[in-house]
Structures are given as C-alpha cells and as structure tokens.
Enzyme design. Sequence first.
Site: not given
Ligand code: PLP
Length: 384
Positions: A73, A154, A184, A204, A206, A242, A330
């Site tokens: 992301g 997020n 998100q 993203s 994951h 790649t 933090c």
């Molecule tokens: N954008 C949002 C809204 C996200 O919540 C996150 C990850 O927390 C990202 C971008 C970044 O994605 P990545 O962890 O794949 O770099």
Amino acid sequence: MGARRAYLDHAASAPLLPEARVAMEPYLAAAFGNPSGAHVEARRARRAVDDARDQMAELLGADPGEVVFTSGGTEADNLAVFGPEIGGTDGKAALVCTAIEHPAVLAACRERARLSDAPLREVGATKDGLVDLEELADACRPDVALVSVMSANNEVGTIQPLDAVAEVVRRRAPRAVLHTDAVQAAPWLDVADHAAAADLVSLSAHKFGGPKGVGALVVRSGVTVRPLLFGGGQERERRSGTTNVAGVVGMAAALAVTARRRDRVNAAVTRRRDRLGDGLLRGVPGAAETGDRETRTPGHLHVRFAGIESEALVVLLDEAGVAVSAGSSCSSGATEPSHVLLAMGLDLSEAQSGIRFSLGPETTDADVDAALAAVPGAVARLRD
Ligand code: PLP
C-alpha cells in the site's frame, strides 16, 4: 504464545488466508521462474502473473492493463502521489488531500509539495470522521492537479463518500487526477463500485488475507503515472523490478475469497463488533465511541477511555492476551496524539486515549468475550 490470544488488530494486518497460501505455494518452490524470461520456467511464472492480474482487474472493475503491481500500500500511495504530472503553466499546481489520510499519503503529499514548491491544501473532517465536503470544495480550484481522499480511514474506519467527493473534484478542479487509498476499504467494500469514480486506486494485500509486501495501484487508462522505480521496465514501464510472483498470486486469491464471502462475513463481523462496542460502553465508565457505526467498516471499533494513555492500555491488554492498537504513534518516548482524531476536532487528551479494535473474518465470539473481560480491569488499573 502458548495461551489463547484474541487478535483484534486486523486493520494492522490480517492473517494469511489458507486459500492464498495454497495458491502461493507452487511459486515459492518448483515454479520459481522469473516472469520476464523466455523459457518454460519463465512462461509458467508469467502465466501466473497474467492470471493474477486478470483476476484482480475483474474484482476491481478495471482492465488488466490498468493494474500495476507494487510492493504494498505504501508504494501504491507513493506512486499515486508522485506519479502524475502536476506542473501547471506556472509549474506550481496545487495538491489536495484530507488531514486524515494514512501517513503513506499524507507524508508523500507533503514531500511532493515541498519538492515541487507547490501548495498543499489539507482538508479537515467532521466529528464523525467524514471528509468535510465544503472545505474540499473550497480547496478544489482550477489550479489543483491531484486530489487524494481515502476510501476508508485506518484508525476510525469511516467510509468516505467517494461519489460525492468525485462530483466536487470534477466540477471544481476539472484537470485534477483523483486518487483514493482503498487499503482499508478492500476487506469490506466492493472497490469496483465504491472507487469507480477515482483515477488511481491503492490496495494492499495483507489487509484482506493476502501476504505482506504486495499491493496494487489501479491506473485508469488515459491517466499517466511516471515511475518511481527505474530499471527493467516491468508493469508497462510504470514499476520496474522482478514481479513478486507468489505475492501477486496470493493477493488475487485472497481478494477473490474476500469478494465471494463478503456479505456473509460483513454481517457476522458487524454483529460481533457491535456487541463489543455496546459491552465496552456499558462496562467501562467514561468510555466513548468515536465516529458513527453506520458509516464505518464492519471491522472497525474505536473507543476512547477518558483519562488513560492508549499506549499503556495496549501493553496491559497485550499481557492479558488481547491484541489491539492505539491510533497514536509512539515516537521519542512520548505518545503522539492521533492526527486523525485531532482533525476530527477531538482535544489532545481525547486524541491520546483512543484504542482501535479491528475485527476480521476469523474473529470469534470468544475473542469478543476476552476483550470484554480484559478491558474494564485494565482501564481501572491505569486510572489507579
Ligand atoms: N494506507 C492505509 C489506509 C493503511 O491502513 C496502510 C497500512 O496500514 C497503508 C496505506 C500502507 O500499506 P502497506 O502496509 O501495505 O505498506
């Protein structure tokens, strides 16, 4: 981690779906070829990348040629912010983003504005976490070259009204490219529909049960992005390097599963999320929910506990077997208040007292019970 744990931090990362792992396995072992080559091994890998691209495109309402695979992301957001030409006749076209963007957009916009000596207008949010459409309209003037408004936040999970945003942008800043960070949103919403009006869409893997370190940027045809990475010219010259073959295969498999079971999962997660929210509000004096449930993703619950510092509560809950996160970060020993909560008009102590509980398809009633059992005591301990 012997004892049973309640994982309520899906917005940080979701567990890899079994279907994604099974789909990836061949490309982590026997089918290891480089998809750019000409031999059998390479062609097998290329076929897998092509199939993943076709599948992603269909799920995202895009053409395969519009899908650019990235390392996640953050890279997709950076490509969206740095890729489009922004130079106006005076070379100083403006950028617009919301003040509640993820740092991958916010910091990228600030850096792009600094490097281009261009104005950046950061648009505020309502107390419920929705982009302030009047402020957006004010910021969107004919000089604007790029607008970035996330699909879902997020920290709080607020789903942004992207159609209304696009209407404002097209009317007030007709030459602007519209980007949305749908990282998100993708676990919960049909991105093909929700982000249909955007020119650039970041994802993203994951966050929806795919592997870490892989993502995508949808670049609608007719929109040009200059690459951030130069080299072999992969991804139609838009992203050299790649291709992460196993990664894109896993991402496509995870998105397919997510889309297939979306309605069922969303209903079940919403029910558990609401039970958790209601229980916390009832069980913890001085607890307050951030944002409106109706405009939030099913997985997000953000609660502020008056008088506590969120980082300390995260640590206590972790010891009690409950994984959650603080919206604040933090740094240098001090807890920074969440920029999202401040932009929503909360004061400093409120913005430091928020906890994000984020549920996913795997969340069980027992996970909710564990959080409901652990939070009241942990908050009371911190207040003592
Ligand atoms: N954008 C949002 C809204 C996200 O919540 C996150 C990850 O927390 C990202 C971008 C970044 O994605 P990545 O962890 O794949 O770099």
